[in-house]
Write an enzyme that holds these catalytic residues in place. Structure first.
Site, PDB file in Angstrom:
ATOM      1  N   ARG A  62      17.948  -1.871  26.800  1.00 48.61           N
ATOM      2  CA  ARG A  62      17.284  -2.966  26.105  1.00 48.61           C
ATOM      3  C   ARG A  62      17.725  -4.268  26.759  1.00 48.61           C
ATOM      4  O   ARG A  62      18.909  -4.408  27.086  1.00 48.61           O
ATOM      5  CB  ARG A  62      17.682  -2.975  24.631  1.00 48.61           C
ATOM      6  N   LYS A  66      23.995  -8.218  26.241  1.00 54.67           N
ATOM      7  CA  LYS A  66      24.681  -9.226  25.429  1.00 54.67           C
ATOM      8  C   LYS A  66      26.149  -8.876  25.299  1.00 54.67           C
ATOM      9  O   LYS A  66      26.508  -7.707  25.098  1.00 54.67           O
ATOM     10  CB  LYS A  66      24.024  -9.220  24.035  1.00 54.67           C
ATOM     11  N   LYS A 102      29.666  -7.521  29.034  1.00 52.51           N
ATOM     12  CA  LYS A 102      30.876  -8.302  28.778  1.00 52.51           C
ATOM     13  C   LYS A 102      31.288  -9.023  30.047  1.00 52.51           C
ATOM     14  O   LYS A 102      30.992  -8.554  31.156  1.00 52.51           O
ATOM     15  CB  LYS A 102      32.025  -7.379  28.337  1.00 52.51           C
TER      16      LYS A 102
HETATM   17  P1  NAD Z   1      41.034 -15.851  20.062  1.00 47.32           P
HETATM   18  O1  NAD Z   1      41.490 -16.151  21.436  1.00 47.32           O
HETATM   19  O2  NAD Z   1      40.309 -16.893  19.306  1.00 47.32           O
HETATM   20  O3  NAD Z   1      42.253 -15.405  19.131  1.00 47.32           O
HETATM   21  C1  NAD Z   1      43.144 -14.366  19.412  1.00 47.32           C
HETATM   22  C2  NAD Z   1      44.513 -14.783  18.862  1.00 47.32           C
HETATM   23  O4  NAD Z   1      45.418 -13.677  18.973  1.00 47.32           O
HETATM   24  C3  NAD Z   1      45.130 -15.950  19.642  1.00 47.32           C
HETATM   25  O5  NAD Z   1      45.436 -16.994  18.732  1.00 47.32           O
HETATM   26  C4  NAD Z   1      46.384 -15.343  20.271  1.00 47.32           C
HETATM   27  O6  NAD Z   1      47.456 -16.260  20.364  1.00 47.32           O
HETATM   28  C5  NAD Z   1      46.695 -14.195  19.327  1.00 47.32           C
HETATM   29  N1  NAD Z   1      47.501 -13.125  19.917  1.00 47.32           N
HETATM   30  C6  NAD Z   1      47.469 -12.635  21.172  1.00 47.32           C
HETATM   31  N2  NAD Z   1      48.343 -11.624  21.322  1.00 47.32           N
HETATM   32  C7  NAD Z   1      48.964 -11.474  20.125  1.00 47.32           C
HETATM   33  C8  NAD Z   1      49.957 -10.598  19.636  1.00 47.32           C
HETATM   34  N3  NAD Z   1      50.495  -9.661  20.404  1.00 47.32           N
HETATM   35  N4  NAD Z   1      50.346 -10.724  18.338  1.00 47.32           N
HETATM   36  C9  NAD Z   1      49.811 -11.663  17.540  1.00 47.32           C
HETATM   37  N5  NAD Z   1      48.856 -12.526  17.949  1.00 47.32           N
HETATM   38  C10 NAD Z   1      48.428 -12.429  19.221  1.00 47.32           C
HETATM   39  O7  NAD Z   1      40.175 -14.516  20.199  1.00 47.32           O
HETATM   40  P2  NAD Z   1      39.097 -13.945  19.189  1.00 47.32           P
HETATM   41  O8  NAD Z   1      37.773 -14.436  19.622  1.00 47.32           O
HETATM   42  O9  NAD Z   1      39.554 -14.141  17.798  1.00 47.32           O
HETATM   43  O10 NAD Z   1      39.143 -12.384  19.568  1.00 47.32           O
HETATM   44  C11 NAD Z   1      40.134 -11.512  19.065  1.00 47.32           C
HETATM   45  C12 NAD Z   1      39.657 -10.077  19.201  1.00 47.32           C
HETATM   46  O11 NAD Z   1      38.418  -9.916  18.516  1.00 47.32           O
HETATM   47  C13 NAD Z   1      39.398  -9.619  20.635  1.00 47.32           C
HETATM   48  O12 NAD Z   1      39.705  -8.242  20.737  1.00 47.32           O
HETATM   49  C14 NAD Z   1      37.907  -9.810  20.787  1.00 47.32           C
HETATM   50  O13 NAD Z   1      37.351  -8.968  21.792  1.00 47.32           O
HETATM   51  C15 NAD Z   1      37.441  -9.413  19.405  1.00 47.32           C
HETATM   52  N6  NAD Z   1      36.119  -9.931  19.038  1.00 47.32           N
HETATM   53  C16 NAD Z   1      35.843 -11.258  19.046  1.00 47.32           C
HETATM   54  C17 NAD Z   1      34.591 -11.715  18.670  1.00 47.32           C
HETATM   55  C18 NAD Z   1      34.239 -13.172  18.578  1.00 47.32           C
HETATM   56  O14 NAD Z   1      33.154 -13.496  18.062  1.00 47.32           O
HETATM   57  N7  NAD Z   1      35.073 -14.087  19.001  1.00 47.32           N
HETATM   58  C19 NAD Z   1      33.597 -10.781  18.301  1.00 47.32           C
HETATM   59  C20 NAD Z   1      33.906  -9.423  18.283  1.00 47.32           C
HETATM   60  C21 NAD Z   1      35.173  -9.009  18.654  1.00 47.32           C
END
Ligand code: NAD
Length: 468
Positions: A62, A66, A102
């Protein structure tokens, strides 16, 4: 192969065995369609740095594809491939019409100034444009770990410089600031989706009984790893709308615990002021940040990175429910071990799909060139107002101002986005739960979610008549 990619592959194979789909078709669904690795120079200070970066399009069944863009020192090809793969299944599970993709840039955002990050982001975008790896009908990035609305605005601006005449150019990326063709509710979307998904999961009495829990979120104890975009919004909404108690929070610098609950807004203010979550009044500092994974709680929300719960620490996990807000926080082996122990794991490819769901709404908004609610808000408001007036006339009673406002309000963009997200998360959860109930041999929600996704994706291929 890295642990993460291996886990995704193992989980796929486990689910595929339940589908009865032809092997060739399963192989086609599993394979990454395109992997673009690039190395480009960026002048940082007085020297040129060679930046390693990727964009992977897992499935072009598709279009557009994204998926977010990650900025992290740990980025590598396997990680981006695993994340792109999850995106394909995620989109299928929540019925958004995209293939999975990604991106990753191997840098540590903490070590760069905003000006340097801007240079890197713009150059990365130019590389994507040159190879036709970005566009509203081709491949649409979004935020992920280490990136946010600011980076998306730079991507859009770079894209516009190259393709300014394209009428739908604003749809080349999502997660943009609201003033730059973004949509209200995108920043909170993944965290809010986690909330709606867990709320739905804990509403099923029978399932909760098996975990020794009562239905509902009120009073449930929650531990959160990572207070970034996803973790912060999830924690805040669990506290404010779910009436749950956030008892433990971990960030990069450490972890804190308070059995009476940690106020999420106050801890954010504290971190802004002191630069750390540690030494928060009323909470105690924990020795190590990873202890957040091992505290006694009802719901654990890992919202940082992959491979956090592995075979070497899974036995210490005491949570009854793990909501995988991050992608891949529990390895395949550890997940199997915890499932056998009776822990409910709500899988990443479903529970963090709120981001891509609202990104879909943003993309639709960009293609329609109009804010949601603009056409119908006043019309609805006037109709409801007339109805209330009619009720008042017929009953001879007057409705209070507050009640009247509530009854006659037309929906704004944010109301519609939240409502669309809530509907999506509830429907998708029940689809997955039904698959699990129907297939007696399926013990976990992840396998059920995979089966649900595989059935939807395979029907796209089968409709083409390529596979017998
Ligand atoms: P982000 O960078 O905004 O936040 C991640 C936070 O985790 C940071 O503040 C970082 O300091 C902290 N961190 C890193 N290692 C750590 C550890 N060992 N212990 C505690 N804290 C730790 O990232 P995000 O966008 O919130 O993404 C977080 C996860 O969610 C990722 O796996 C990402 O792939 C997933 N995700 C994000 C989105 C989105 O819309 N942003 C959507 C789906 C999935």
């Amino acid at each position: 192969m890295s642990n993460f990619l291996e886990s995704v592959s193992k989980n796929f194979d486990k689910a595929a065995a339940h589908t009865g789909l032809p092997e060739g078709l399963l192989n086609q669904i599993k394979a990454c369609n395109s992997v673009y690795q690039m190395n480009f120079p960026v002048k940082i200070g007085n020297e040129y740095r060679v930046i390693e970066a990727y964009r992977v399009q897992h499935s072009q069944h598709r279009l557009p594809t994204k998926g977010g863009i990650r900025f992290s020192q740990k980025v590598n090809q396997d990680e981006v491939m695993a994340l792109a793969t999850l995106m394909t299944y995620k989109c299928a599970i929540v019925d958004v019409p995209f293939g999975g993709a990604k991106g990753g840039v191997k840098i540590s955002p903490r070590e760069h100034t905003p000006a340097q990050l801007q240079k890197i982001t713009r150059r990365y975008t130019a590389e994507l444009i040159r190879k036709n790896f970005i566009g509203p009908g081709i491949d649409v990035p979004a935020p992920d770990y280490g990136t946010g609305a600011r980076e998306m605005a730079w991507i859009l601006d770079t894209y516009m410089q190259f393709k300014g005449g394209e009428i739908d150019a604003a749809g080349c990326v999502t997660g943009k600031p609201v003033t730059q063709h973004g949509i209200r509710g995108r920043a909170e979307a993944t965290g809010r989706g986690v909330f709606y998904g867990v709320r739905e999961a804990v509403s099923h009495k029978d399932d909760m009984k098996k975990l020794g829990l009562t239905p509902g979120l009120a009073g449930k104890t929650v531990a959160v790893q990572g207070l970034g975009n996803v973790g912060y919004h999830a924690a805040q909404i669990f506290q404010n709308e779910g009436d749950s108690k956030i008892i433990c929070i971990a960030e990069y610098e450490g972890a804190i615990y308070n059995e009476d609950g940690i106020d999420v807004d106050e801890i954010m203010k504290h971190r802004k002021k002191t630069g750390s979550i540690m030494d928060f009044p009323g909470a105690k500092n924990m020795d190590q940040r990873k202890q957040v994974l091992e505290v006694e709680c009802d719901i654990l929300i890992p919202a940082a990175l992959e491979n956090q719960i592995r075979m070497d620490n899974a036995a210490n996990v005491k949570a009854k429910i793990i909501a995988e807000a991050a992608n891949g926080p529990v390895t395949a082996d550890a997940a199997e071990y915890l499932t056998n122990k009776g822990v409910m794991i709500i899988p990443d490819m479903y529970i963090n799909a709120g981001g891509v769901t609202v990104s879909y709404f943003e993309w639709l908004k960009n293609l329609s060139h109009m804010r949601f609610g603009r056409m119908e808000k006043r019309f609805n408001q006037n109709t409801y107002s007339n109805l209330v007036g009619l009720v008042e006339r017929l009953t001879g009673k007057t409705i209070g101002v507050k009640e009247r406002d509530l009854l006659t309000r037309g929906a704004d963009e944010i109301d519609l986005v939240r409502s669309g997200l809530e509907e999506t998360m509830i429907t998708a959860y029940n689809e997955i739960r039904e698959v699990k109930k129907r297939k007696k041999a399926v013990e976990d929600l992840r396998t059920a979610a995979f089966i649900s996704a595989l059935n939807k994706i395979s029907s796209d291929y089968l409709a083409l008549g390529i596979f017998p």
